[in-house]
Design a protein around this motif. Structure first.
Motif, PDB file in Angstrom:
ATOM      1  N   ALA A  12       8.360  83.691  79.032  1.00  0.00           N
ATOM      2  CA  ALA A  12       7.366  82.959  79.814  1.00  0.00           C
ATOM      3  C   ALA A  12       7.872  82.667  81.225  1.00  0.00           C
ATOM      4  O   ALA A  12       7.085  82.307  82.105  1.00  0.00           O
ATOM      5  N   VAL A 144       2.331  80.591  76.114  1.00  0.00           N
ATOM      6  CA  VAL A 144       1.412  79.981  77.078  1.00  0.00           C
ATOM      7  C   VAL A 144       1.894  78.634  77.573  1.00  0.00           C
ATOM      8  O   VAL A 144       1.399  78.128  78.576  1.00  0.00           O
ATOM      9  N   GLY A 148      -0.892  76.006  78.901  1.00  0.00           N
ATOM     10  CA  GLY A 148      -1.879  76.853  78.247  1.00  0.00           C
ATOM     11  C   GLY A 148      -2.596  76.152  77.119  1.00  0.00           C
ATOM     12  O   GLY A 148      -3.818  76.255  76.968  1.00  0.00           O
ATOM     13  N   VAL A 149      -1.831  75.417  76.322  1.00  0.00           N
ATOM     14  CA  VAL A 149      -2.415  74.707  75.182  1.00  0.00           C
ATOM     15  C   VAL A 149      -3.325  73.584  75.663  1.00  0.00           C
ATOM     16  O   VAL A 149      -4.460  73.464  75.206  1.00  0.00           O
ATOM     17  N   THR A 151      -4.782  73.102  78.542  1.00  0.00           N
ATOM     18  CA  THR A 151      -5.948  73.492  79.354  1.00  0.00           C
ATOM     19  C   THR A 151      -6.899  74.400  78.582  1.00  0.00           C
ATOM     20  O   THR A 151      -7.855  74.915  79.152  1.00  0.00           O
ATOM     21  N   GLY A 153      -6.374  77.330  77.618  1.00  0.00           N
ATOM     22  CA  GLY A 153      -6.249  78.705  78.088  1.00  0.00           C
ATOM     23  C   GLY A 153      -6.790  78.951  79.490  1.00  0.00           C
ATOM     24  O   GLY A 153      -6.761  80.081  79.970  1.00  0.00           O
ATOM     25  N   ALA A 155      -5.466  77.993  82.204  1.00  0.00           N
ATOM     26  CA  ALA A 155      -4.250  78.334  82.949  1.00  0.00           C
ATOM     27  C   ALA A 155      -3.115  78.306  81.939  1.00  0.00           C
ATOM     28  O   ALA A 155      -3.218  77.638  80.907  1.00  0.00           O
ATOM     29  N   ASP A 156      -2.052  79.030  82.231  1.00  0.00           N
ATOM     30  CA  ASP A 156      -0.902  78.972  81.340  1.00  0.00           C
ATOM     31  C   ASP A 156       0.379  78.810  82.144  1.00  0.00           C
ATOM     32  O   ASP A 156       0.351  78.760  83.380  1.00  0.00           O
ATOM     33  N   ARG A 157       1.481  78.728  81.431  1.00  0.00           N
ATOM     34  CA  ARG A 157       2.772  78.489  82.060  1.00  0.00           C
ATOM     35  C   ARG A 157       3.105  79.576  83.089  1.00  0.00           C
ATOM     36  O   ARG A 157       3.601  79.280  84.168  1.00  0.00           O
ATOM     37  N   ASP A 159       1.088  81.322  84.915  1.00  0.00           N
ATOM     38  CA  ASP A 159       0.287  81.132  86.136  1.00  0.00           C
ATOM     39  C   ASP A 159       0.989  80.159  87.091  1.00  0.00           C
ATOM     40  O   ASP A 159       1.055  80.395  88.303  1.00  0.00           O
TER      41      ASP A 159
END
Length: 191
Positions: A12, A144, A148-149, A151, A153, A155-157, A159
């Motif tokens: 990630a 993610v 990610g969790v 939001t 999905g 946005a994720d880590r 991003d």
């Protein structure tokens, strides 16, 4: 050859660095390498988080330089939690980039953490482990991430890391515009 060492083997963190540098130079070699951060697994506060990212970036660039790359780069990514005056916890990151004896750091966007998560982080647990326990996920920090969790999905880590890295690279990409001022830190301050 441009060699970029990421101060982590977490996919990630490595993947967004690969994506950003692929746009700059498709021939670049990007490798994740575990290096010590010199801070706890879950840094608290901006100073501790920044120190972890900076330590990772300097250690990573030294590895790249030892391999005698034409262009040696080190990238340190460190996620942290800060607590505001009202007692809210905020998840954020610091991106540090080391190259040619110069260092640039950027603070990423932040997101408020749920109170039950913050309480456990303040109790000494790492955020990823807390999220896995509360949500029944497995190794969310390598995917993610909490971003990610939380939001859903949107946005994720990765991003967050991609954007932070792009911003940290600006002074390197526009050296002539930044040449009249000092970089964030000119000399390595290893662990």
């Amino acid at each position: 050859m441009r060699l970029v060492i990421v101060g982590s083997q977490n996919p990630a963190k490595v993947r967004p660095v690969q994506e950003v540098f692929a746009k700059l130079e498709p021939e670049a070699v990007i490798v994740g390498q575990n290096v010590p951060s010199g801070v706890p697994d879950q840094p608290l506060g901006e100073e501790e988080t920044r120190r972890g990212a900076v330590n990772r970036a300097w250690a990573a660039v030294h590895i790249a330089e030892a391999q005698q790359a034409e262009e040696a780069w080190g990238v340190g990514l460190e996620g942290g939690v800060r607590i505001d005056d009202a007692g809210n916890g905020w998840l954020f990151g610091i991106v540090a980039v080391a190259h040619s004896g110069k260092l640039e750091t950027v603070r990423t966007a932040e997101m408020r953490l749920p109170p039950p998560v913050l309480a456990r982080v303040q109790g000494g647990e790492e955020l990823g482990s807390v999220m896995d326990d509360l949500l029944g996920t497995v190794d969310v920090k390598r995917g993610v991430g909490s971003v990610g969790v939380l939001t859903g999905g949107l946005a994720d880590r990765a991003d967050v890391w991609r954007l932070g890295l792009a911003l940290a690279l600006a002074p390197f990409l526009n050296a002539e515009l930044y040449s009249s001022g000092p970089s964030d830190t000119q000399t390595p301050s290893m662990l």
